[in-house]
Write a protein that holds these residues in place. Structure first.
Motif, PDB file in Angstrom:
ATOM      1  N   SER A 456      38.708 -29.098 -60.938  1.00  0.00           N
ATOM      2  CA  SER A 456      40.010 -28.188 -60.700  1.00  0.00           C
ATOM      3  C   SER A 456      40.720 -28.595 -61.935  1.00  0.00           C
ATOM      4  O   SER A 456      41.806 -27.799 -62.402  1.00  0.00           O
ATOM      5  CB  SER A 456      40.789 -28.770 -59.315  1.00  0.00           C
ATOM      6  OG  SER A 456      40.001 -28.281 -58.378  1.00  0.00           O
ATOM      7  N   LEU A 457      40.964 -29.705 -62.284  1.00  0.00           N
ATOM      8  CA  LEU A 457      41.856 -30.099 -63.686  1.00  0.00           C
ATOM      9  C   LEU A 457      41.329 -29.300 -64.878  1.00  0.00           C
ATOM     10  O   LEU A 457      42.254 -28.858 -65.689  1.00  0.00           O
ATOM     11  CB  LEU A 457      41.692 -31.586 -63.666  1.00  0.00           C
ATOM     12  CG  LEU A 457      42.629 -32.205 -64.935  1.00  0.00           C
ATOM     13  CD1 LEU A 457      43.806 -31.720 -64.560  1.00  0.00           C
ATOM     14  CD2 LEU A 457      42.443 -33.697 -65.239  1.00  0.00           C
ATOM     15  N   GLU A 458      40.050 -29.172 -64.873  1.00  0.00           N
ATOM     16  CA  GLU A 458      39.628 -28.427 -66.230  1.00  0.00           C
ATOM     17  C   GLU A 458      39.893 -26.994 -66.056  1.00  0.00           C
ATOM     18  O   GLU A 458      40.273 -26.541 -67.182  1.00  0.00           O
ATOM     19  CB  GLU A 458      38.067 -28.626 -66.394  1.00  0.00           C
ATOM     20  CG  GLU A 458      37.582 -29.990 -66.506  1.00  0.00           C
ATOM     21  CD  GLU A 458      38.032 -30.546 -68.100  1.00  0.00           C
ATOM     22  OE1 GLU A 458      38.204 -29.481 -68.740  1.00  0.00           O
ATOM     23  OE2 GLU A 458      38.169 -31.704 -68.162  1.00  0.00           O
ATOM     24  N   THR A 459      39.986 -26.510 -64.736  1.00  0.00           N
ATOM     25  CA  THR A 459      40.301 -25.209 -64.659  1.00  0.00           C
ATOM     26  C   THR A 459      41.919 -24.877 -65.229  1.00  0.00           C
ATOM     27  O   THR A 459      42.147 -23.939 -65.750  1.00  0.00           O
ATOM     28  CB  THR A 459      40.163 -24.551 -63.273  1.00  0.00           C
ATOM     29  OG1 THR A 459      38.722 -24.699 -62.915  1.00  0.00           O
ATOM     30  CG2 THR A 459      40.512 -23.458 -63.014  1.00  0.00           C
ATOM     31  N   LEU A 460      42.660 -25.890 -64.806  1.00  0.00           N
ATOM     32  CA  LEU A 460      44.047 -25.839 -65.212  1.00  0.00           C
ATOM     33  C   LEU A 460      44.322 -25.811 -66.448  1.00  0.00           C
ATOM     34  O   LEU A 460      45.080 -25.269 -67.026  1.00  0.00           O
ATOM     35  CB  LEU A 460      44.714 -26.825 -64.234  1.00  0.00           C
ATOM     36  CG  LEU A 460      45.012 -26.667 -62.619  1.00  0.00           C
ATOM     37  CD1 LEU A 460      45.684 -27.752 -62.081  1.00  0.00           C
ATOM     38  CD2 LEU A 460      45.503 -25.406 -62.587  1.00  0.00           C
ATOM     39  N   LYS A 461      43.365 -26.769 -67.196  1.00  0.00           N
ATOM     40  CA  LYS A 461      43.556 -26.981 -68.606  1.00  0.00           C
ATOM     41  C   LYS A 461      43.232 -25.857 -69.151  1.00  0.00           C
ATOM     42  O   LYS A 461      43.836 -25.342 -70.169  1.00  0.00           O
ATOM     43  CB  LYS A 461      42.678 -28.406 -68.967  1.00  0.00           C
ATOM     44  CG  LYS A 461      43.601 -29.605 -68.615  1.00  0.00           C
ATOM     45  CD  LYS A 461      42.422 -30.803 -69.088  1.00  0.00           C
ATOM     46  CE  LYS A 461      43.236 -32.030 -68.680  1.00  0.00           C
ATOM     47  NZ  LYS A 461      42.393 -33.067 -69.293  1.00  0.00           N
ATOM     48  N   GLY A 462      42.053 -25.092 -68.642  1.00  0.00           N
ATOM     49  CA  GLY A 462      41.638 -23.948 -69.392  1.00  0.00           C
ATOM     50  C   GLY A 462      42.830 -22.807 -69.383  1.00  0.00           C
ATOM     51  O   GLY A 462      42.684 -21.836 -70.254  1.00  0.00           O
ATOM     52  N   LYS A 463      43.353 -22.627 -68.179  1.00  0.00           N
ATOM     53  CA  LYS A 463      44.487 -21.665 -67.910  1.00  0.00           C
ATOM     54  C   LYS A 463      45.653 -21.897 -68.649  1.00  0.00           C
ATOM     55  O   LYS A 463      46.572 -21.141 -69.155  1.00  0.00           O
ATOM     56  CB  LYS A 463      44.715 -21.240 -66.610  1.00  0.00           C
ATOM     57  CG  LYS A 463      43.690 -20.806 -65.960  1.00  0.00           C
ATOM     58  CD  LYS A 463      44.099 -20.421 -64.632  1.00  0.00           C
ATOM     59  CE  LYS A 463      42.650 -19.800 -63.818  1.00  0.00           C
ATOM     60  NZ  LYS A 463      42.901 -19.467 -62.324  1.00  0.00           N
ATOM     61  N   SER A 464      45.762 -23.234 -69.436  1.00  0.00           N
ATOM     62  CA  SER A 464      47.267 -23.707 -69.675  1.00  0.00           C
ATOM     63  C   SER A 464      47.282 -23.198 -71.210  1.00  0.00           C
ATOM     64  O   SER A 464      48.308 -22.239 -71.422  1.00  0.00           O
ATOM     65  CB  SER A 464      47.295 -25.334 -69.808  1.00  0.00           C
ATOM     66  OG  SER A 464      46.428 -25.521 -70.379  1.00  0.00           O
ATOM     67  N   GLY A 465      46.459 -23.519 -72.134  1.00  0.00           N
ATOM     68  CA  GLY A 465      46.731 -23.074 -73.396  1.00  0.00           C
ATOM     69  C   GLY A 465      47.836 -23.175 -74.244  1.00  0.00           C
ATOM     70  O   GLY A 465      48.603 -24.293 -73.921  1.00  0.00           O
ATOM     71  N   SER A 466      48.540 -21.965 -74.734  1.00  0.00           N
ATOM     72  CA  SER A 466      49.778 -21.914 -75.297  1.00  0.00           C
ATOM     73  C   SER A 466      50.689 -21.762 -74.172  1.00  0.00           C
ATOM     74  O   SER A 466      50.460 -21.454 -72.978  1.00  0.00           O
ATOM     75  CB  SER A 466      49.565 -20.845 -76.259  1.00  0.00           C
ATOM     76  OG  SER A 466      49.582 -19.696 -75.615  1.00  0.00           O
ATOM     77  N   GLU A 467      51.986 -21.770 -74.710  1.00  0.00           N
ATOM     78  CA  GLU A 467      53.109 -21.356 -73.684  1.00  0.00           C
ATOM     79  C   GLU A 467      53.163 -19.997 -73.254  1.00  0.00           C
ATOM     80  O   GLU A 467      53.412 -19.706 -72.021  1.00  0.00           O
ATOM     81  CB  GLU A 467      54.348 -21.572 -74.459  1.00  0.00           C
ATOM     82  CG  GLU A 467      55.728 -21.463 -73.603  1.00  0.00           C
ATOM     83  CD  GLU A 467      55.946 -22.820 -72.747  1.00  0.00           C
ATOM     84  OE1 GLU A 467      56.301 -22.576 -71.865  1.00  0.00           O
ATOM     85  OE2 GLU A 467      55.105 -23.882 -72.944  1.00  0.00           O
ATOM     86  N   ALA A 468      52.604 -19.086 -74.037  1.00  0.00           N
ATOM     87  CA  ALA A 468      52.680 -17.642 -73.730  1.00  0.00           C
ATOM     88  C   ALA A 468      51.713 -17.234 -72.659  1.00  0.00           C
ATOM     89  O   ALA A 468      51.788 -16.901 -71.538  1.00  0.00           O
ATOM     90  CB  ALA A 468      52.302 -16.552 -75.027  1.00  0.00           C
ATOM     91  N   SER A 469      50.332 -18.077 -72.839  1.00  0.00           N
ATOM     92  CA  SER A 469      49.366 -17.892 -71.687  1.00  0.00           C
ATOM     93  C   SER A 469      49.867 -18.553 -70.367  1.00  0.00           C
ATOM     94  O   SER A 469      49.449 -18.191 -69.153  1.00  0.00           O
ATOM     95  CB  SER A 469      47.878 -18.394 -72.201  1.00  0.00           C
ATOM     96  OG  SER A 469      48.147 -19.798 -72.411  1.00  0.00           O
TER      97      SER A 469
END
Length: 1533
Positions: A456-469
């Motif tokens: 779950s944490l990796e999924t959130l990190k993958g979706k985080s990216g830049s501020e725009a994403s």
């Protein structure tokens, strides 16, 4: 008096010799007239008031002079006078000081009166303190303040009530000090002597040991109120500080009172600086003084820690001055500083919102506490562990530091100190019980949960990216929620439009613009956000025209499909629309019109995403910390498991508490400790047994159920779960535990009812395993309440031997074990009712017969053999004619084997053919031509039953039949006695005591244990008194004869089948099946247990199979069987004992463990003599198998408690382990000897070992042997006598000191001796050290010279004929000398190793003849022949031929050299000494007279069966045998 000043003296004698201008006592009254003078003083008080003291001071001073001699009434009179006058003084001063300024004369007079009165009062208080303390020490009065007094009370002193009078005086002093006394002096500062006068009075009162009692709290408070006034108003702070430190040093009982008093001074009087001054005063104490005065240092430590508990904020500023003691030598001061740090952290620095400075201070203190977990002093380590325990219980340890601390604490479990290990276990338990993570700490579940959360944490990190994403993701989440809220409304609008079939072009042309496709999508999304669903639909239809194929695809859809089609398009456009920055801003503004601004919405979305990310990271870190915590606690489990077997009771109890808590928290590894705890129910320590019982009751009997029924079900489930994990060794302990629970009502009838229901599968969802567990539990319950089984036999037989039993042999086996609970363990011999037995046609035995015969060919069930063993046991112990039943069973099985079944695997079943061809007279009339081929499994079952039935038949006759015959004889005697006349009864009563002693001198429960040839009473004894004994002897002899000759050695069924067993064991190449060989070897041992002749005939075969079998299970079974045979036939098996020891080197660990267990039982029960072969057991201490090493260590610990046994064999162990032929590593040798030598605790044994080890230096030849012997000497503790023996035997090892290892070891010995505080021992050690250094220097020079000489000699004689002859002669002489020396060493090794302790156990160890109790001088020839006779060894040839699989043991032959012949001649000539010796036996004298000297001595004397025979060499029939150890001419039995 007006111009004379009263000066307070340091000693009262100074007042007798005063200086000019000072008051001097001139009239000291005598003791008889003292009472009159005191009466005058009392009258003067009434007349002149406080001025009376100016004229009568000498009278009151006379009381002080005669204080020790005066009686109590006189002293009480003087006390009343001064108390009355002091009270008036206080009142007058209060009035006088309120008026204002005083003239000089009045001030001078008032000061003198005040000082005089105060001096008299305080000195009388001091006098009473000293007088009463002296009386207390003499026993007249002692009151320790806890309501207990000595019996010799003095009512006069009790009536005086000094405690009340002292308190009244202190109150007067306190009230006086409250006045502004400084005005009496000019300048207004009170004299220091006046202040000290009052203060000393308070300090003297504190010296009373009873002041620390709880009931004296009011007194302590008053004393410190006086001191507080002195400190606050009269500058007594510095003096008070010094005095408190002095009192702490002298009086241990003042630690707590002074700590309470100091806190009172701080809180009531604001004396905050006194603590800093006390800390500084204590910290300035020299470290060497603290090391010497341990009691003072301990008092300082306890005082400061107690102050820190009460006012930690005042200790913090002074902690820097105490920190230097952390590096000091005093352990007490280190404990003090660490304790203060712990209290500060606990009371001031345990909050979460600490400032940076406070956090740094806390971390610094905790670092010190961590560092001193490895302090060099064990008491400091214990103190630190206790501090950490308090911090853990109060939740004051930061979470980030817990793992690090726990790791250090787990390491302390290996500490040498028992107290440290106990506190470390307690702290680990505290960490476990107070863990901040979870109530269940299952490692597997935590790891699986961590993997899920990591994904779950990796999924959130993958979706985080830049501020725009991140903004996009949050926006999409928000739009998705909005779509879900509006989806039904949009679908309804689209369905209405499609259903009405309105024109598609008109509305669209009105809304249609010339925007691009992306702008159209953005416009659609805006319309949907503004809830303009119809406009959004038309815009979508307009955009659809740009894709011509889309309309054609939609035309073929029905109405619901078209609605879903448009919904999917609108959902994708609304949620996943990607627009430019400008249009995105416009859209955001458009969407925000009905709501808030777009900027606030975006910031809220980003904040939500950040919160989710942070929350997920916290969860992952939490799981990681939890897993680390569980792993650390789990790493402590193996160490704590070892502590379960510690010799310290506290260690065991702490370990039990740890495993109880760990199991409750779901720690998976804790189940190992829970299992091992079971065996502690047999502990000899009652505290350990109680702790184990309480622990298992908490774990398995305490439930949270609300009703008795649910409680009973849960208890049975818990016990069933425990039953499934215990092993065979723990099963008996579990049974004992259940028995105790049933006896005390913890397992009640409701639980027993649930067990029956689970056994019969009445309760739903009960598995077959649960049913079996319930059946086993019922058997355990029957140990306490046998009627539980006896009243339910039909239920047991119907279920256990019914359809379920036919399908499940394990159920049959457990049912048989439960039925065996009906058998009484110790049946009374005088019981009027016979033991419980059922007819042979009972349902129990018919069912067993049916199951055994019907399942004989069911080779798929592996429980048939254990089930059949239990079934045979039930038959023999509960049936009336068990031999008939088992005979029919054997015949039935033989008939089945004869008829046979077609072999399923051709070529692998040819087993039974030819096995019985030598016994055509078998009852089954089996012929090899008619016998069919059978599977190996079937033959193994038959062979097993043959052996087991033979053993049970012997036990049935030896125990059951014999006990029944004894019972019948006893009942017959009772009936005969009832018919006798009264005179005969009286006559028998007179002689009954003697007969009862004769009959009860040996009460046996089996025929084999009944002594033979019991001596008959004298002719004067009553004839009726010996009838029972004679009858028992005859019956026992008859039963022994049957067991010996009629079970396996006669013409009966079992005897006819015995060749079958022997043939299979003798031909392992022909019958290679492992199960068959296992069953055959086991049956062979059981048949050997029946008859001594059968055992003697086949013992060589048994040892051969033991040596040559490739299967560990067979070797393990046989080694256990040899142990049983050693108990039954010790004389037969004694020559083969060496082969039991040899199995300690077996490659299979289970065989080595079994051998260790067998030898332990044999040695501890005195069935095997402890000899030099015990060194094989010592080698197991360093075995690679950890369990075997633990067993070996436990054996030697038990052996050390068995008199002098371990000490007697210690020289042999050292000699055998240090021999070069063994090639034992030096490290392993040191490990073994360090453990074994540590078990020698007696000083006398150590002294003797010193001498024996020194003497062995002479016979040692290699440098490694020298080093090993020196190392063993270094392991001993040296006293004066042992050091003297080491010095006296210096010539034995002086020539070995040139070896550097030997010399270094002796230096270590001397260094250890020099550490002692005894000056005599140090002087002797120094003297020996000088001698050793001289020998070392001389030896090194001699070695160098000898090496040079040897090299020169070799160069001179190497190439000459004379040199060759000299070399040859030297070699021959050296060989002869070595052989001679070895022979002498063999002959005298026993005499060298004997000591006074050897003779203490001589009666227990020597069983061969009566004459061995005397010390007989044996001839050289006897010693030589004894040493030349070797124990028998089976000659094991190749396994290629079945006929030569074993060979009879050969008698070892000795080749005599010339030196041996010479020794033999000396031995022959020494027989004359035997003829002249009056201690020699008559047989030995006749032998020496009648026999020729060239003949060898043969045979052994017949020995009683209860005594082990001397060693002999097994031989073929007719072969002469060598002489016994006694040298007596005897005949072999």
């Amino acid at each position: 008096m007006a111009d004379v000043e009263f000066v307070i003296p340091a000693k009262k004698d100074e007042l007798l010799q005063g200086e000019p201008g000072q008051y001097t006592v001139t009239n000291v009254c005598n003791l008889p007239e003292l009472s009159t003078k005191l009466s005058d003083c009392r009258n003067a008080i009434s007349e002149v008031g406080t001025d009376f003291i100016l004229d009568h001071f000498d009278s009151l001073f006379s009381v002080l002079v005669h204080f020790k001699q005066a009686d109590l009434s006189t002293l009480a009179k003087g006390w009343n006078v001064i108390m009355k006058g002091y009270g008036m003084l206080q009142n007058n001063l209060a009035l006088l000081l309120e008026e204002g300024d005083l003239d000089s004369d009045l001030r001078f007079k008032t000061v003198n009166i005040t000082k005089m009165a105060t001096y008299i009062l305080t000195q009388m208080m001091r006098g009473f303190e000293e007088k009463l303390s002296q009386k207390s020490s003499n026993g007249i009065l002692i009151d320790i303040g806890k309501g207990r007094r000595k019996n010799n009370k003095n009512t006069e002193y009790d009536a005086f009530n000094w405690e009340g009078k002292r308190h009244s005086a202190l109150v007067l002093l306190y009230n006086l000090l409250q006045l502004p006394l400084n005005k009496l002096w000019e300048p207004p500062i009170a004299e220091e002597e006046f202040v000290n006068l009052i203060a000393d009075c308070c300090y003297k009162a504190l010296e009373d040991p009873g002041i620390s009692a709880a009931k004296m709290k009011y007194m302590r408070e008053t004393i410190f109120q006086v001191l507080g006034i002195l400190i606050k108003r009269y500058s007594h702070g510095l003096s008070c500080t010094i005095k408190i430190v002095h009192l702490l040093k002298l009086y241990e009982h003042l630690v707590s009172p002074l700590a309470q008093g100091v806190v009172q001074l701080v809180q009531e009087f604001g004396c905050r600086t006194i603590i800093r001054e006390l800390v500084r005063e204590i910290s300035d104490t020299d470290s060497s003084d603290l090391m010497q005065d341990t009691s003072g240092a301990r008092a300082y430590s306890q005082f400061l820690v107690e102050v820190a508990e009460r006012v930690p904020e005042l200790i913090v500023p002074a902690i820097s001055s105490l920190a230097v003691h952390l590096e000091g030598e005093s352990p007490a001061m280190r404990m003090c500083v660490l304790g203060i740090m712990g209290e500060i952290v606990l009371r001031m620095l345990s909050a979460e919102d600490l400032e940076e400075s406070s956090r740094n201070m806390r971390d610094q203190f905790l670092d010190h506490l961590e560092d001193h977990l490895h302090d060099v002093n064990a008491f400091v380590r214990v103190k630190v562990l206790q501090i950490w325990q308090r911090l853990c219980q109060e939740k004051s340890i930061p979470l980030s530091r817990q793992s690090q601390v726990l790791k250090l604490v787990v390491g302390r479990l290996h500490d040498k100190s028992c107290n440290v290990k106990k506190n470390a276990m307690h702290l680990v338990t505290a960490f476990l019980e107070g863990n901040p993570f979870a109530a269940k700490l299952s490692l597997k579940e935590l790891q699986s949960q961590l993997q899920v959360e990591m994904k779950s944490l990796e999924t959130l990190k993958g979706k985080s990216g830049s501020e725009a994403s991140r903004r996009k993701h949050v926006t999409e989440l928000k739009r998705e929620q909005m779509w879900l809220d509006r989806e039904q409304e949009i679908a309804k609008v689209i369905e209405d439009v499609l259903h009405t079939g309105s024109s598609e072009d008109e509305p669209v042309t009105q809304i249609l613009t010339q925007n691009s496709l992306s702008e159209s999508f953005e416009e659609i999304r805006l319309k949907l956000g503004q809830k303009q669903y119809l406009d959004a639909y038309y815009l979508l239809r307009n955009a659809e025209k740009q894709f011509p194929g889309a309309q054609e695809l939609r035309c073929d859809m029905d109405l619901p499909s078209q609605v879903g089609y448009f919904l999917n398009l609108l959902h994708k456009i609304f949620v996943e629309c990607n627009s430019s920055g400008e249009s995105s801003q416009q859209s955001s503004q458009s969407e925000a019109r009905p709501d808030t601004t777009s900027q606030e919405s975006g910031e809220a979305s980003v904040f939500e995403f950040d919160s989710a990310m942070e929350s997920q990271q916290t969860v992952v870190q939490y799981l990681k910390d939890t897993i680390t915590f569980v792993q650390l606690v789990s790493s402590a489990v193996p160490v704590i498991c070892q502590l379960l077997h510690s010799r310290q009771t506290t260690d065991v109890i702490e370990a039990v508490d740890f495993f109880t808590s760990a199991y409750k928290f779901g720690l998976a590894e804790a189940i190992v400790g829970v299992q091992q705890m079971l065996v502690l129910i047999w502990s000899q320590d009652q505290a350990v047994r109680d702790a184990v019982a309480v622990a298992y009751k908490k774990l398995y009997l305490n439930t949270e159920s609300t009703t008795p029924r649910l409680h009973a079900v849960q208890v049975v489930k818990n016990l069933s779960g425990l039953l499934k994990i215990v092993n065979v060794g723990q099963h008996a302990a579990f049974e004992e535990l259940v028995k105790n629970w049933v006896a005390n009502g913890s397992v009640d009838k409701a639980c027993i009812q649930v067990m029956w229901e689970r056994f019969s599968l009445t309760i739903p969802d009960t598995s077959e395993e649960d049913s079996l567990a319930a059946l086993v539990l019922l058997g355990m319950v029957a140990r306490a309440e046998v009627h539980t089984v006896s009243s339910n036999i039909p239920v047991l037989v119907g279920i256990g031997f019914g359809e379920r039993g036919v399908r499940n042999y394990r159920l049959v086996k457990e049912t048989c074990q439960v039925l065996l609970k009906l058998v009484a363990r110790k049946p009374p011999t005088n019981s009027p009712t016979p033991p419980l037995r059922f007819p042979k046609d009972h349902e129990i035995f018919t069912s067993i017969f049916k199951i055994l015969t019907s399942g004989f060919w069911n080779v798929d069930d592996n429980y048939y053999i254990p089930m059949s063993a239990e079934a045979v046991d039930v038959t023999y112990q509960l049936a009336e004619q068990p031999d008939v039943i088992c005979g029919e069973l054997i015949k039935e099985l033989l008939d089945q084997v004869k008829q046979g079944k077609p072999p399923e695997n051709p070529g692998n079943n040819q087993v039974f053919d030819g096995l019985l061809e030598k016994h055509d007279d078998s009852p089954s009339q089996l012929n090899t031509q008619d016998s069919a081929e059978c599977p190996y499994e079937v033959i193994s079952r038959l062979v097993f039953l043959i052996g087991h039935i033979a053993l049970r038949q012997m036990l049935y006759l030896d125990v059951d039949v014999f006990c029944e015959l004894k019972r019948r004889n006893a009942r017959r005697e009772e009936r005969d006695d009832a018919q006798n006349t009264k005179s005969k009864k009286k006559k028998k009563q007179q002689k009954g005591d003697k007969n009862s002693l004769q009959n009860s001198s040996y009460v046996s429960m089996s025929a084999s244990e009944t002594p033979r040839n019991r001596q008959e009473p004298s002719d004067g004894d009553d004839e009726m008194g010996v009838v029972g004994a004679v009858a028992d002897d005859q019956e026992a002899e008859y039963i022994r004869n049957i067991c010996e000759n009629d079970i396996v050695s006669s013409e009966n069924l079992l005897a006819a089948l015995s060749p079958l067993v022997v043939t299979i064991c003798s031909n392992p190449n022909k019958y290679k099946d492992t199960k068959l060989q296992t069953a055959a070897s086991l049956s062979l041992t059981k048949m050997m247990m029946v008859s001594s002749s059968f055992c003697e005939d086949h013992l060589q075969l048994l040892v051969t199979v033991l040596e040559k079998s490739a299967e560990p299970v067979i070797r393990c079974n046989l080694i256990v069987a040899l142990g049983d045979l050693s108990y039954r036939f010790p004389n037969i098996t004694e020559p083969w004992t060496s082969h039991i020891y040899s199995r300690l080197r077996d490659p299979a660990s289970e065989v080595r463990q079994g051998t260790m267990l067998v030898l332990t039982n044999l040695i501890m029960n005195d069935m095997v003599k402890v000899k030099g072969q015990i060194s094989e057991m010592a080698l197991c201490i360093v075995d690679t198998e950890e369990k075997l090493a633990e067993m070996a260590c436990r054996f030697f610990v038990e052996l050390s408690h068995k008199g002098n046994t371990l000490y007697n064999v210690m020289p042999d162990i050292i000699s055998r382990l240090s021999t070069p032929d063994l090639k034992l590593e030096e490290g392993k040798f040191k490990t073994i000897m360090k453990f074994i030598m540590g078990l020698i605790q007696k000083d006398r044994q150590m002294e003797s070992l010193v001498e024996k080890l020194c003497l062995r230096f002479r016979t040692s030849q290699s440098e490694r042997q020298w080093s090993d012997l020196a190392f063993c000497l270094s392991l001993l503790q040296y006293s004066e006598r042992s050091l003297r023996r080491l010095s006296e035997n210096l010539p034995c090892y002086a020539d070995k000191l040139h070896s550097q290892k030997v010399y270094d070891t002796f230096c270590v010995i001397l260094a250890g001796i020099n550490k002692t505080s005894k000056p005599d021992l140090k002087a002797a050690a120094d003297e020996l050290e000088v001698k050793i250094k001289e020998c070392y220097s001389k030896g090194a020079d001699d070695v160098l010279v000898s090496q040079k000489a040897a090299a020169t000699g070799r160069r001179r004689t190497a190439n000459t004929p004379a040199g060759n002859r000299i070399s040859s002669t030297r070699k021959q002489m050296s060989r002869s000398t070595v052989q001679c020396n070895r022979q002498r060493q063999r002959c005298v090794s026993d005499s060298e190793d004997s000591d006074s302790s050897d003779h203490e156990n001589s009666d227990k160890e020597n069983h061969s003849s009566k004459s061995q109790g005397h010390e007989v001088r044996r001839s050289a020839r006897l010693r030589l022949v004894e040493k030349l006779s070797q124990p028998p060894h089976p000659v094991l040839d190749s396994d290629d031929s079945d006929e030569d699989v074993f060979v009879r043991p050969k008698t070892p032959m000795k080749k005599f050299t010339d030196m041996d012949k010479k020794l033999g001649d000396d031995a022959e000539s020494s027989d004359e000494d035997v003829m002249e010796n009056h201690l020699a036996s008559p047989d030995r004298k006749r032998l020496c007279r009648g026999l020729d000297n060239s003949k060898t001595l043969t045979a052994n004397t017949p020995q009683p069966r209860s005594m082990p025979r001397p060693k002999f060499t097994p031989r073929a029939k007719g072969t002469p045998q060598t002489s016994s150890a006694n040298g007596h001419k005897t005949k072999n039995k």
